[in-house]
Scaffold this motif. Structure first.
Motif, PDB file in Angstrom:
ATOM      1  N   SER A 123      37.644  45.452  42.977  1.00  0.00           N
ATOM      2  CA  SER A 123      38.837  45.539  43.830  1.00  0.00           C
ATOM      3  C   SER A 123      38.578  46.144  45.204  1.00  0.00           C
ATOM      4  O   SER A 123      39.407  46.882  45.743  1.00  0.00           O
ATOM      5  N   TYR A 125      38.531  46.170  49.145  1.00  0.00           N
ATOM      6  CA  TYR A 125      39.300  45.439  50.153  1.00  0.00           C
ATOM      7  C   TYR A 125      38.936  45.810  51.593  1.00  0.00           C
ATOM      8  O   TYR A 125      39.329  45.108  52.521  1.00  0.00           O
ATOM      9  N   VAL A 140      34.224  36.781  43.139  1.00  0.00           N
ATOM     10  CA  VAL A 140      35.577  36.602  42.632  1.00  0.00           C
ATOM     11  C   VAL A 140      35.462  35.468  41.618  1.00  0.00           C
ATOM     12  O   VAL A 140      35.178  34.331  41.980  1.00  0.00           O
ATOM     13  N   GLY A 141      35.595  35.787  40.343  1.00  0.00           N
ATOM     14  CA  GLY A 141      35.336  34.804  39.288  1.00  0.00           C
ATOM     15  C   GLY A 141      33.867  34.418  39.324  1.00  0.00           C
ATOM     16  O   GLY A 141      32.991  35.279  39.319  1.00  0.00           O
ATOM     17  N   GLU A 159      39.733  41.052  48.690  1.00  0.00           N
ATOM     18  CA  GLU A 159      41.101  40.560  48.589  1.00  0.00           C
ATOM     19  C   GLU A 159      41.861  40.650  49.915  1.00  0.00           C
ATOM     20  O   GLU A 159      42.761  39.845  50.156  1.00  0.00           O
ATOM     21  N   ASP A 162      40.882  37.462  51.643  1.00  0.00           N
ATOM     22  CA  ASP A 162      41.039  36.256  50.840  1.00  0.00           C
ATOM     23  C   ASP A 162      42.460  35.700  50.997  1.00  0.00           C
ATOM     24  O   ASP A 162      43.435  36.452  50.874  1.00  0.00           O
ATOM     25  N   GLU A 164      44.151  33.930  49.048  1.00  0.00           N
ATOM     26  CA  GLU A 164      44.917  34.033  47.800  1.00  0.00           C
ATOM     27  C   GLU A 164      45.071  35.469  47.329  1.00  0.00           C
ATOM     28  O   GLU A 164      45.738  35.721  46.318  1.00  0.00           O
ATOM     29  N   ARG A 166      42.874  37.411  45.946  1.00  0.00           N
ATOM     30  CA  ARG A 166      42.204  37.659  44.659  1.00  0.00           C
ATOM     31  C   ARG A 166      41.323  38.909  44.717  1.00  0.00           C
ATOM     32  O   ARG A 166      40.754  39.225  45.761  1.00  0.00           O
ATOM     33  N   GLU A 167      41.201  39.601  43.596  1.00  0.00           N
ATOM     34  CA  GLU A 167      40.352  40.792  43.499  1.00  0.00           C
ATOM     35  C   GLU A 167      38.880  40.395  43.578  1.00  0.00           C
ATOM     36  O   GLU A 167      38.446  39.504  42.857  1.00  0.00           O
ATOM     37  N   HIS A 168      38.153  41.059  44.437  1.00  0.00           N
ATOM     38  CA  HIS A 168      36.722  40.819  44.610  1.00  0.00           C
ATOM     39  C   HIS A 168      35.935  42.045  44.140  1.00  0.00           C
ATOM     40  O   HIS A 168      36.373  43.181  44.345  1.00  0.00           O
TER      41      HIS A 168
END
Length: 177
Positions: A123, A125, A140-141, A159, A162, A164, A166-168
């Motif tokens: 997470s 940022y 991320v994924g 995030e 990003d 979208e 998304r949590e990185h």
């Protein structure tokens, strides 16, 4: 006279045999002593080598990583020693990492001409750069993204950068002068 000649001949043969046996025994004794000294000389370096300190083999694993994980919940994997976890109050010139799951920033000291560190901080940022050119890799994924961190200013990463949101996870930091 023949008896005297025969006795003298027998005595000579006996003396010759005894002398030959003595010489052979002496030669064997000498070879055995010389051979054992030779083998003990050959064994000596092995004994010294066995007692000498071993070679240092660098595996680049982060020192005390288990303790840091238990105390700060930060996974530090491997690095070259030029990027190290630091106390944020320890001074200026630190890389500062902000993660949503942490209440305080996480700081890293950077030394040398260049450095790298693999780690896992979820997470993330934002990162504040220092005087080094810094690049970070995040996941991320199954997707991996790289971000260039601006020198001495805050850079939105993960995030925050990003579309979208998304949590990185921060997985690597690389720096260069």
């Amino acid at each position: 006279m023949k008896a005297i000649g025969t006795t003298a001949s027998r005595t000579r043969r006996l003396v010759t045999r005894t002398l030959a046996a003595s010489v052979a025994a002496g030669a064997l004794a000498w070879l055995s002593i010389a051979g054992s000294q030779g083998s003990s000389t050959a064994a000596a370096p092995e004994a010294v080598a066995d007692e000498a300190p071993g070679y240092a083999v660098e595996n680049f694993n982060y020192p005390n990583a288990d303790k840091i994980l238990a105390e700060q919940n930060i996974v530090l994997k491997r690095g070259d020693g030029h990027i190290t976890l630091a106390d944020c109050a320890s001074g200026t010139g630190l890389l500062e990492v902000w993660a949503r799951e942490k209440t305080d920033k996480i700081c890293f000291a950077v030394k040398g001409a260049s450095g790298w560190l693999t780690l896992e901080i979820p997470s993330v940022y934002a990162i504040k750069g220092n005087d080094y050119a810094t690049e970070v890799d995040m996941t991320v994924g199954t997707e991996e993204k790289s971000f260039d961190v601006e020198k001495n200013t805050w850079t939105a990463v993960g995030e925050a950068a990003d579309e979208e949101g998304r949590e990185h996870m921060l997985v690597e930091i690389r720096t260069a002068k």
